[in-house]
Design an enzyme around this catalytic site. Sequence first.
Site: not given
Ligand code: ZN
Length: 179
Positions: A98, A140-141, A144
């Site tokens: 990341c 993953h995004e 966030h």
């Molecule tokens: Zn990330």
Amino acid sequence: MTDILQLGNPLLRQPTRKVINFADSTLQDTIDAALSELVRVGGVGIAAPQVGGRDRWCVIASHPTPRYPDAPYMSPLVLINPNIVRRSKARDRSWEGCLSVPGVRGLVSRATTVTVNYQTRDGQVRSLNCEDFVARIVQHECDHLDGVVFLDRVESSSDLMSEAEYRRQVLRIPADLPV
Ligand code: ZN
């Protein structure tokens, strides 16, 4: 050049809010800045909180990497208000990194295919089916956008590795070669 917030910054832990006003110039300018930064660093994805944004959007930009040599090339795709509406039962464990957690890689279990509904930068509704590496980036995004980083998904601290060891053990390339 845009600063990417680093682990420990409280903004990375704050859930984002739904975008309502697509004409908001601050929103569009922040997305442009994130796109530039993503291209500059050669990343495969970035999310609003990483550049201090409070709104629900992210960018995915798959391209082949040493870990995923068969990953598809795609122009950076901006997803506004992304919502993963389907995740496969099938899962896959693989290494993630990341931009906000430099120097560390971790093994993360993710669904192998997902469907994500989102809006374009001008508010049009879209849906995208993705698999493998692209599905991993989307998950993953989207994490966030809920204040979650990949470290939260690592099952054991023994599944963490320094970038140098990751290159040596997993990629089997010398630490000083660019990835
Ligand atoms: Zn990330």
